[in-house]
Enzyme design. Structure first.
Site, PDB file in Angstrom:
ATOM      1  N   CYS A 102      11.371   5.358  20.511  1.00 44.94           N
ATOM      2  CA  CYS A 102      11.101   4.018  20.000  1.00 44.94           C
ATOM      3  C   CYS A 102      11.585   3.955  18.545  1.00 44.94           C
ATOM      4  O   CYS A 102      12.016   4.956  17.977  1.00 44.94           O
ATOM      5  CB  CYS A 102       9.623   3.664  20.091  1.00 44.94           C
ATOM      6  SG  CYS A 102       8.580   4.693  19.058  1.00 44.94           S
ATOM      7  N   CYS A 105      10.454   6.419  15.872  1.00 44.05           N
ATOM      8  CA  CYS A 105      11.100   7.732  15.804  1.00 44.05           C
ATOM      9  C   CYS A 105      12.195   7.719  14.734  1.00 44.05           C
ATOM     10  O   CYS A 105      12.374   8.691  13.997  1.00 44.05           O
ATOM     11  CB  CYS A 105      11.701   8.100  17.157  1.00 44.05           C
ATOM     12  SG  CYS A 105      10.480   8.321  18.463  1.00 44.05           S
ATOM     13  N   ASP A 501      51.046 -12.766  -6.633  1.00 45.60           N
ATOM     14  CA  ASP A 501      51.483 -12.096  -7.847  1.00 45.60           C
ATOM     15  C   ASP A 501      53.004 -11.906  -7.709  1.00 45.60           C
ATOM     16  O   ASP A 501      53.545 -11.995  -6.595  1.00 45.60           O
ATOM     17  CB  ASP A 501      50.752 -10.754  -7.966  1.00 45.60           C
ATOM     18  CG  ASP A 501      51.276  -9.941  -9.131  1.00 45.60           C
ATOM     19  OD1 ASP A 501      51.405 -10.510 -10.219  1.00 45.60           O
ATOM     20  OD2 ASP A 501      51.549  -8.741  -8.929  1.00 45.60           O
ATOM     21  N   ASP A 696      48.937  -6.529  -5.952  1.00 45.32           N
ATOM     22  CA  ASP A 696      49.064  -5.087  -5.741  1.00 45.32           C
ATOM     23  C   ASP A 696      48.548  -4.256  -6.912  1.00 45.32           C
ATOM     24  O   ASP A 696      48.404  -3.053  -6.807  1.00 45.32           O
ATOM     25  CB  ASP A 696      50.522  -4.711  -5.499  1.00 45.32           C
ATOM     26  CG  ASP A 696      51.356  -4.828  -6.778  1.00 45.32           C
ATOM     27  OD1 ASP A 696      51.117  -5.777  -7.553  1.00 45.32           O
ATOM     28  OD2 ASP A 696      52.221  -3.965  -7.004  1.00 45.32           O
ATOM     29  N   ASP A 700      45.381  -7.480 -10.807  1.00 48.89           N
ATOM     30  CA  ASP A 700      45.127  -8.482  -9.767  1.00 48.89           C
ATOM     31  C   ASP A 700      43.708  -8.377  -9.201  1.00 48.89           C
ATOM     32  O   ASP A 700      43.271  -9.261  -8.448  1.00 48.89           O
ATOM     33  CB  ASP A 700      46.118  -8.324  -8.607  1.00 48.89           C
ATOM     34  CG  ASP A 700      47.549  -8.566  -9.058  1.00 48.89           C
ATOM     35  OD1 ASP A 700      47.747  -9.465  -9.898  1.00 48.89           O
ATOM     36  OD2 ASP A 700      48.451  -7.866  -8.579  1.00 48.89           O
TER      37      ASP A 700
END
Length: 805
Positions: A102, A105, A501, A696, A700
């Protein structure tokens, strides 16, 4: 405390197993009461739990199945090879636990393990019984952790990726096979009873057939129907009316009504109860297979890593024990075990399984290679740069698994509706029963109620969103697109503007130093370039790499006090002199004197980088970059999708306008600092545009996190990758378009699934309410609705962006 007793037997205080008082072991508690136990194991666990102050476990546990704890031998060596070394020096492992009965546990195990000194994290999944533990090897050890878990009555088992799915499939197959076999036996008795109904039958024979039908139906209801019964009981204990509750109520009504009818000599409906369970189990069995198929992308990725790495021609070492810096040999036809750099030999490598790039890539000395990719035609020696837990493949698998576990916002809406839906169905079923009772017998009224309960089970509603996300993220992973969550798919499907970008995104990022204007009187061009390369040796920016490519064979100056000024440039100390390298705003901000002597050079240059010693300007470099060949077509494809594009760059006007003109992008911003990019995106969002940012670099990162969806392109910086919601693993801008198309397709599938699930209920519920559907037909319809959702989700696998777009 759960210890109760009957007149003849007592219950074990720990596991609740009923035992004879004479066979019980006893322990006196603080109040002087003798507590019974079925075995010394249960008594030991009880004492342990109380010693650790965790005895609230006994008041927490619900749905407990009585029985003593398991006793099994733990083979540590089977776990050792699955230990993973994390980046921070900790160790981690995933394994299965048996003996969990259950939710309490889970609570107990997490508490027990977390108390062990050196354990940093312990997470258990109740649905899969799978545990993940992270610990400090200098403080504790895996055998100690596993032993502590076992002392509390739970047994750890090593696990591979497919074991849980296979076990689920086997269990469903056993349950369905039992139900199907006994259903066929039941049909024999039912057909005989139907024949007797029309043609007459001896009452004694009729009673025998009804009792035989009841005996055959009972295992189906209580064994094959066990998952539904457990689910319904578990839900009731938390006051939650689940789908299982509807099934159990419907099946139970038909089953117990049949027993009553057998006693009074009426008609029985065992076949209804049995066929409902059989058909629903069939549906779940097919669903289980579909889920395994949908998750195949991740499983296929995980299977790419070989277990052994070749150290010499005939000497191997387990991949998980290979450390950074070790050298491994990869022969033609073998998979590369780990990420690394080629230090000897050359070959072609197939990376399509990770990046989607179909062409083999040439690899020679100095080239990076990825773990899991296939070495095609040359013997290479690779110096390992990442352990097995840090490879690109491991990060992909981790990202996809996390994405598949994150819910889309629309699923939260569906979950709330399901929460209200089940109680509403109970009311409708009760109304159907009492309305039918006015005109029909109680037996017919019960059957009508059963039809309503079964046909309204919202199984399809529960499957509508997660299965589509599972398929969509799996497709993305196989094509080099990593979505970091189901919610990202939903956000990406609504994007109306994409902000790019420039450097390294719309351009190749393979920048080169085209020319230099040397201003310092006591220096040379070569010295200035060497200074610039030295300063950029600690930077990941593509401009910095341009300088390093020029001087990679030279001995660079050691740089002290290096600092990257985001969006501006870098600074550092060389031979006790402070140097600055960066943009014009960086120079002006630092007090560098810029005169008009080099105005012509500054006007015709694309990207100008200034080198200064203190406040004295030494040189100006003109950096050029190439536009990606697919950039123009990608922008055109976005236009066709009704998505507008913008270019926002920190570069100067001339360089930005040239790129914008080349890709026919009319909206562009230049000399934009990182916060300027953020402000631009916020302006677009206020104007009503759902905005994505593609970048990248480190500069950014703020914009990537501000945008509704951040997209990091391949070979971006780690910070950009971490900040983004979608990571493109292949160096191809067309993936930007494909990621948005796939997200749109996936979200459309989710909406179709939800429409079908709701539409199904709106269509069939009135029919069942009016008595137009027999319960068996209702069960078949319910299973069919789930299969329709499954099938529609799997149709995503046929998605072809090129065709679709």
């Amino acid at each position: 405390m759960d210890s109760t007793s009957t007149e003849h037997e007592v219950k074990c205080t720990h596991c609740l197993l009923e035992i004879s008082p004479h066979d019980a072991l006893y322990l006196e508690n603080k109040a002087g009461r003798q507590l019974p136990f079925c075995c010394s194991g249960c008594r030991g666990i009880f004492e342990l739990i109380n010693e650790e102050g965790l005895n609230s476990y006994y008041s927490r546990r619900q749905g407990w199945t009585s029985g003593p704890p398991e006793t099994a031998t733990i083979h540590i060596e089977l776990f050792t090879e699955r230990i993973i070394e994390e980046k921070n020096g900790t160790l981690s492992i995933d394994f299965l636990l048996s003996g969990i009965r259950c939710a309490s546990c889970i609570w107990l195990i997490e508490k027990v393990v977390s108390k062990i000194a050196g354990v940093e994290r312990c997470q258990l999944n109740y649905a899969t019984n799978r545990a993940k533990i992270v610990w400090q090897p200098s403080t504790t050890s895996l055998p100690l952790i596993l032993t502590q878990i076992q002392r509390h009555g739970y047994t750890p088992h090593p696990v591979d990726g497919n074991e849980m799915e296979n076990r689920e499939g086997r269990e469903l197959l056993i349950l369905f096979g039992t139900a199907a076999f006994l259903s066929m036996q039941l049909m024999i008795y039912s057909m005989a009873l139907y024949a007797g109904y029309f043609q007459g039958m001896d009452p004694g024979m009729r009673l025998i057939l009804q009792i035989a039908a009841g005996l055959v139906a009972t295992p189906v209801v209580f064994f094959s129907g066990k998952p539904f019964i457990k689910g319904a009981i578990g839900g009731l204990k938390s006051f939650h009316f689940s789908m299982d509750f509807l099934i159990v109520l419907g099946v139970g009504a038909a089953y117990f009504l049949s027993i009553y009818q057998t006693v009074i000599g009426g008609e029985i409906f065992y076949d209804t109860a049995v066929m409902i369970i059989t058909l629903i189990l069939l549906g779940r069995l097919i669903e289980s297979g579909a889920r395994r198929k949908a998750a195949g992308a991740v499983r296929a990725l995980a299977s790419l890593v070989p277990d052994q790495a070749r150290l010499e021609e005939d000497i191997y070492q387990p991949v998980k024990s290979i450390t950074v810096g070790q050298e491994i040999i990869v022969l033609p036809g073998e998979r590369i075990p780990l990420d690394g750099i080629v230090i000897n030999g050359s070959s072609e490598v197939d990376e399509s399984m990770l990046t989607g790039e179909s062409r083999p890539l040439g690899k020679k000395v100095g080239a990076p290679v990825l773990g899991g990719t296939a070495n095609l035609n040359g013997r290479i020696v690779v110096k390992v740069t990442h352990t097995v837990a840090e490879t690109v493949l491991s990060q992909i698998i981790k990202s996809v698994e996390e994405a598949q576990s994150r819910k889309a916002p629309v699923q939260a809406v569906a979950d709330r509706i399901v929460g209200y839906f089940v109680p509403a169905v109970l009311l409708v079923a009760a109304a159907a029963f009492f309305m039918a009772l006015n005109e029909h017998s109680i037996e017919e009224s019960v059957i009508r109620m059963v039809s309503v309960l079964i046909v309204a089970c919202p199984c399809a509603l529960g499957l509508a969103t997660p299965l589509a996300i599972l398929v969509g993220t799996g497709i993305g992973a196989s094509r080099g697109i990593l979505y970091k969550g189901g919610d990202i798919l939903e956000h990406a499907s609504k994007i109306k503007r994409v902000v790019f970008d420039k450097t390294g995104t719309l351009t190749t990022g393979q920048m080169a130093v085209a020319e230099a204007d040397i201003l310092g009187r006591k220096t040379s061009k070569e010295h200035c370039l060497l200074l610039a390369a030295s300063l950029e040796s600690g930077s990941e920016h593509s401009i910095g790499k341009a300088f390093l490519r020029e001087y990679k064979a030279r001995d660079l100056y050691p740089v002290k006090e290096f600092k990257a000024h985001i969006g501006l440039g870098v600074s550092g100390t060389v031979e006790a002199k402070e140097y600055l390298l960066g943009s014009l705003p960086f120079m002006l901000k630092s007090g560098v004197v810029i005169d008009d002597a080099n105005a012509d050079f500054q006007q015709r240059g694309e990207t100008l980088i200034y080198l200064a010693q203190g406040t004295e300007l030494l040189a100006i470099f003109n950096i050029t970059d190439k536009l990606r060949p697919e950039a123009s077509s990608m922008v055109l494809e976005l236009k066709k999708l009704g998505i507008q594009s913008s270019l926002v760059s920190g570069d100067r006007q001339l360089a930005v306008s040239r790129v914008a003109s080349a890709v026919e992008m009319h909206d562009y911003r230049y000399e934009a600092m990182p916060l300027d990019k953020v402000a631009y995106i916020e302006d677009q969002q206020r104007a009503g545009y759902r905005t994505a940012m593609v970048g990248d670099g480190i500069n950014d990162a703020p914009a990537l996190t501000t945008a509704d969806v951040g997209i990091a392109v391949a070979k971006g910086t780690d910070i950009a990758m971490d900040s983004a919601d979608i990571v493109l693993m292949r160096d191809d801008l067309n993936l930007v378009t494909e990621s948005l198309i796939l997200a749109d397709k996936t979200f459309s599938t989710i909406k179709q699934n939800l429409f079908w699930a709701f539409g199904y209920n709106l269509l069939v519920l009135p029919a069942a309410f009016l008595g137009l559907l027999h319960p068996i037909i209702s069960a078949a319809a319910m299973a069919l609705s789930s299969l329709c959702v499954v099938g529609n989700s799997l149709l995503l696998r046929k998605h072809n962006s090129g065709a679709d777009s």
